[in-house]
Design a protein around this motif. Structure first.
Motif, mmCIF file in Angstrom:
data_model
loop_
_atom_site.group_PDB
_atom_site.id
_atom_site.type_symbol
_atom_site.label_atom_id
_atom_site.label_comp_id
_atom_site.label_asym_id
_atom_site.label_seq_id
_atom_site.Cartn_x
_atom_site.Cartn_y
_atom_site.Cartn_z
ATOM 1 N N ALA A 86 0.807 -1.218 0.000
ATOM 2 C CA ALA A 86 0.000 0.000 0.000
ATOM 3 C C ALA A 86 0.839 1.267 0.000
ATOM 4 C CB ALA A 86 -0.938 0.003 1.204
ATOM 5 N N GLU A 87 2.050 1.180 0.528
ATOM 6 C CA GLU A 87 2.894 2.370 0.671
ATOM 7 C C GLU A 87 4.078 2.386 -0.289
ATOM 8 O OE1 GLU A 87 3.978 2.380 4.789
ATOM 9 O OE2 GLU A 87 1.902 2.677 5.482
ATOM 10 N N ASN A 188 3.174 5.860 -18.858
ATOM 11 C CA ASN A 188 3.076 7.264 -18.459
ATOM 12 C C ASN A 188 4.346 7.736 -17.760
ATOM 13 O OD1 ASN A 188 0.362 7.725 -19.397
ATOM 14 N ND2 ASN A 188 -0.335 6.433 -17.708
ATOM 15 N N ASP A 189 4.401 9.038 -17.501
ATOM 16 C CA ASP A 189 5.583 9.643 -16.899
ATOM 17 C C ASP A 189 5.795 9.112 -15.478
ATOM 18 O OD1 ASP A 189 7.616 12.015 -16.959
ATOM 19 O OD2 ASP A 189 6.540 12.194 -15.055
ATOM 20 N N PRO A 190 6.977 8.565 -15.154
ATOM 21 C CA PRO A 190 7.197 7.972 -13.833
ATOM 22 C C PRO A 190 7.023 8.955 -12.678
ATOM 23 C CG PRO A 190 8.913 7.290 -15.351
ATOM 24 C CD PRO A 190 8.130 8.364 -16.045
ATOM 25 N N ALA A 191 7.496 10.194 -12.855
ATOM 26 C CA ALA A 191 7.358 11.180 -11.784
ATOM 27 C C ALA A 191 5.891 11.499 -11.528
ATOM 28 C CB ALA A 191 8.133 12.448 -12.126
ATOM 29 N N ALA A 192 5.129 11.635 -12.600
ATOM 30 C CA ALA A 192 3.703 11.899 -12.454
ATOM 31 C C ALA A 192 2.999 10.726 -11.786
ATOM 32 C CB ALA A 192 3.066 12.199 -13.808
ATOM 33 N N LEU A 193 3.393 9.509 -12.130
ATOM 34 C CA LEU A 193 2.797 8.336 -11.488
ATOM 35 C C LEU A 193 3.024 8.360 -9.982
ATOM 36 C CD1 LEU A 193 3.714 5.448 -13.968
ATOM 37 C CD2 LEU A 193 1.486 6.543 -13.653
ATOM 38 N N ARG A 194 4.253 8.669 -9.570
ATOM 39 C CA ARG A 194 4.553 8.714 -8.131
ATOM 40 C C ARG A 194 3.713 9.762 -7.433
ATOM 41 N NH1 ARG A 194 9.827 8.033 -10.034
ATOM 42 N NH2 ARG A 194 10.240 10.267 -9.881
ATOM 43 N N VAL A 195 3.606 10.943 -8.038
ATOM 44 C CA VAL A 195 2.882 12.039 -7.400
ATOM 45 C C VAL A 195 1.388 11.740 -7.337
ATOM 46 C CG1 VAL A 195 2.192 14.446 -7.642
ATOM 47 C CG2 VAL A 195 4.593 13.804 -7.938
ATOM 48 N N VAL A 196 0.817 11.289 -8.439
ATOM 49 C CA VAL A 196 -0.620 11.019 -8.466
ATOM 50 C C VAL A 196 -0.970 9.899 -7.484
ATOM 51 C CG1 VAL A 196 -2.536 10.203 -9.882
ATOM 52 C CG2 VAL A 196 -0.929 11.880 -10.802
ATOM 53 N N THR A 197 -0.151 8.856 -7.458
ATOM 54 C CA THR A 197 -0.396 7.760 -6.516
ATOM 55 C C THR A 197 -0.352 8.261 -5.081
ATOM 56 O OG1 THR A 197 0.588 6.177 -8.061
ATOM 57 C CG2 THR A 197 0.379 5.484 -5.778
ATOM 58 N N SER A 198 0.651 9.067 -4.773
ATOM 59 C CA SER A 198 0.772 9.609 -3.422
ATOM 60 C C SER A 198 -0.412 10.482 -3.056
ATOM 61 C CB SER A 198 2.076 10.412 -3.310
ATOM 62 O OG SER A 198 2.182 11.029 -2.055
ATOM 63 N N ARG A 199 -0.851 11.325 -3.983
ATOM 64 C CA ARG A 199 -1.985 12.213 -3.698
ATOM 65 C C ARG A 199 -3.273 11.416 -3.500
ATOM 66 N NH1 ARG A 199 -1.427 14.635 -1.145
ATOM 67 N NH2 ARG A 199 0.644 13.892 -0.810
ATOM 68 N N ARG A 201 -3.580 8.383 -2.461
ATOM 69 C CA ARG A 201 -3.514 7.600 -1.223
ATOM 70 C C ARG A 201 -3.687 8.460 0.026
ATOM 71 N NH1 ARG A 201 2.132 4.431 -2.453
ATOM 72 N NH2 ARG A 201 1.370 2.799 -3.868
ATOM 73 N N ASP A 202 -3.485 9.750 -0.088
ATOM 74 C CA ASP A 202 -3.473 10.647 1.069
ATOM 75 C C ASP A 202 -4.822 10.602 1.794
ATOM 76 O OD1 ASP A 202 -2.993 12.646 2.918
ATOM 77 O OD2 ASP A 202 -2.219 14.071 1.443
ATOM 78 N N ASP A 203 -4.783 10.377 3.106
ATOM 79 C CA ASP A 203 -6.029 10.319 3.871
ATOM 80 C C ASP A 203 -6.164 11.471 4.869
ATOM 81 O OD1 ASP A 203 -4.123 9.615 5.706
ATOM 82 O OD2 ASP A 203 -5.037 7.697 6.269
#
Length: 226
Positions: A86-87, A188-199, A201-203
């Motif tokens: 999950a993280e 897709n762009d790896p940096a964008a994937l990391r950011v979108v996934t993190s956003r 997941r944010d609770d």
């Protein structure tokens, strides 16, 4: 028990005990956590070998737990592995082809994206043998499918097919080739994937999430090429 292979931007992690429908021992849990945490690939594709995704915890391993402390430690170990999924900094895609039961459902619930083939089936069968899914399942299942569906699945132990799983939101797609979804995301762009996934997941509360969203957008925009 767990094999990994990096193919382009996708790290394929395979639960590889087909003779036991990929049931998970403590050793397998350790290997799975290590595989997820050690990859640098932007996308992890989690799959099962053979005819099942994952039958859950190995019941021989469960039966061998000597006392209450050992049982609690086993549950916490599974929870830690689910948290690693999950993280993860990678996008984790579960490709469910065949049976997912108990802990197999729980691991899938910890993934960012769950896709199934028509052969996939799902069940939380723990109550049938006097147990229940304790790898984070009682927390994640109602978050994903809603409390009513979660109660029904966990208390009845009934098996649902891929189409039913799609209707209740347990999976997002039913496809012929789940790996193709992982490849689609990895394009897709790896940096964008990391950011979108993190956003996503944010609770945190909404105001905090929106502030973080704007900051993350600005960070990405600094490298944006028109």
């Amino acid at each position: 028990m767990i094999t990994t292979a990096t193919d382009g931007d996708v790290c394929v992690v395979t639960l590889d005990r087909p003779d036991s429908r990929n049931a998970l021992t403590l050793e397998a849990l350790d290997q799975l956590e290590s595989a997820v945490e050690s990859t640098d690939a932007p996308v992890v594709f989690l799959r099962g070998a053979g005819s099942a995704f994952c039958a859950g915890a190995d019941l021989d391993a469960v039966a061998a737990l000597e006392d209450r402390d050992a049982a609690e430690a086993f549950a916490r170990r599974g929870q830690a592995v689910a948290r690693a999924l999950a993280e993860s900094e990678a996008v984790v895609v579960a490709g469910i082809d065949g049976a997912a039961r108990g802990g197999g459902v729980e691991l899938a619930l910890a993934c960012d994206v769950r896709v199934a083939t028509e052969r996939a089936t799902f069940a939380e069968t723990g109550a049938k043998i006097g147990l229940f899914g304790a790898w984070g399942g009682t927390a994640r299942l109602p978050e994903v499918v809603g409390l009513g569906e979660a109660m029904d699945l966990a208390l009845s132990g009934r098996v649902v097919d891929a189409d039913a799983a799609l209707r209740m939101g347990l999976v997002s797609r039913v496809v012929a080739d789940p790996r193709a979804v992982a490849d689609e995301i990895a394009a897709n762009d790896p940096a964008a994937l990391r950011v979108v996934t993190s956003r996503l997941r944010d609770d945190a509360d909404r105001e905090v999430r929106e502030r973080r969203e704007a900051e993350a957008f600005a960070d990405l925009h600094a490298d944006f090429e028109r």
